[in-house]
Write an enzyme that holds these catalytic residues in place. Structure first.
Site, PDB file in Angstrom:
ATOM      1  N   GLN A  78       0.822  -1.211   0.000  1.00  0.00           N
ATOM      2  CA  GLN A  78       0.000   0.000   0.000  1.00  0.00           C
ATOM      3  C   GLN A  78       0.855   1.261   0.000  1.00  0.00           C
ATOM      4  O   GLN A  78       0.513   2.253   0.624  1.00  0.00           O
ATOM      5  CB  GLN A  78      -0.942  -0.021   1.203  1.00  0.00           C
ATOM      6  N   CYS A  79       1.937   1.219  -0.739  1.00  0.00           N
ATOM      7  CA  CYS A  79       2.909   2.312  -0.776  1.00  0.00           C
ATOM      8  C   CYS A  79       2.850   2.992  -2.140  1.00  0.00           C
ATOM      9  O   CYS A  79       2.473   2.374  -3.139  1.00  0.00           O
ATOM     10  CB  CYS A  79       4.307   1.728  -0.536  1.00  0.00           C
ATOM     11  N   GLY A  80       3.239   4.241  -2.195  1.00  0.00           N
ATOM     12  CA  GLY A  80       3.309   4.941  -3.466  1.00  0.00           C
ATOM     13  C   GLY A  80       4.300   4.316  -4.434  1.00  0.00           C
ATOM     14  O   GLY A  80       4.234   4.542  -5.636  1.00  0.00           O
TER      15      GLY A  80
END
Length: 165
Positions: free
Chosen positions: A44-46
């Site tokens: 769930q990271c950029g």
């Protein structure tokens, strides 16, 4: 965060076991003589789109010996709640078939021994998700890169290609 230089680059990193996301264990000692790119990841990271580049890197160089090890971590509070969720997300979204560890600590006093040893040898500690550590065939830390360096960047591919020659 570029190539590691000096005496630290000469020191070898010992073999380590990671719990596999598929069950069982992954032992980096099984990959002795091969370059291994170890990347702390999060779903769930950029930077999660880098999974695509990691798989492409693995596909491009695996027949020449490269291993890409994804190490999911929730140290930056951006990982899914369970290994099963991570595995399903990575397979369904990115078609990953590269080796993956179970959710693992990568920084702090409870960091996995691999990351503690890399920190002791080189001073490198992941500052965010998708930090990369390239271990050479002899077990030496060849390079470290931060999140913004994409897996297929010339810095990383150049370092890998040098090790495959």
């Amino acid at each position: 965060m570029g190539l590691v230089a000096g005496a630290a680059a000469q020191a070898g990193v010992s073999a380590h076991e990671f719990a596999s996301i598929d069950g069982g264990m992954l032992n980096t000692g099984d990959w002795a003589g091969q370059p291994v790119l170890v990347v702390n990841t999060a779903s769930q990271c950029g930077f999660t789109g880098q999974y695509e580049g990691l798989q492409a890197l693995y596909d491009a160089y695996r027949d020449q010996g490269l291993v890409v090890l994804a190490v999911p971590s929730d140290d930056f509070n951006q990982e899914l709640g369970s290994a099963e969720e991570v595995k399903e997300f990575c397979e369904m979204t990115f078609g990953l078939d590269l080796p993956m560890a179970d959710i693992t600590r990568v920084k702090g006093k409870n960091a996995h021994p691999f990351y503690r040893e890399v920190a002791e040898e080189t001073g490198f500690v992941p500052r965010w998700n998708f930090n990369k550590v390239l271990i050479g065939p002899e077990g030496d830390v060849v390079g470290t890169w931060g999140s913004s360096t994409k897996p297929q960047s010339p810095k990383i591919t150049g370092a890998i290609e040098t090790l495959l020659r």
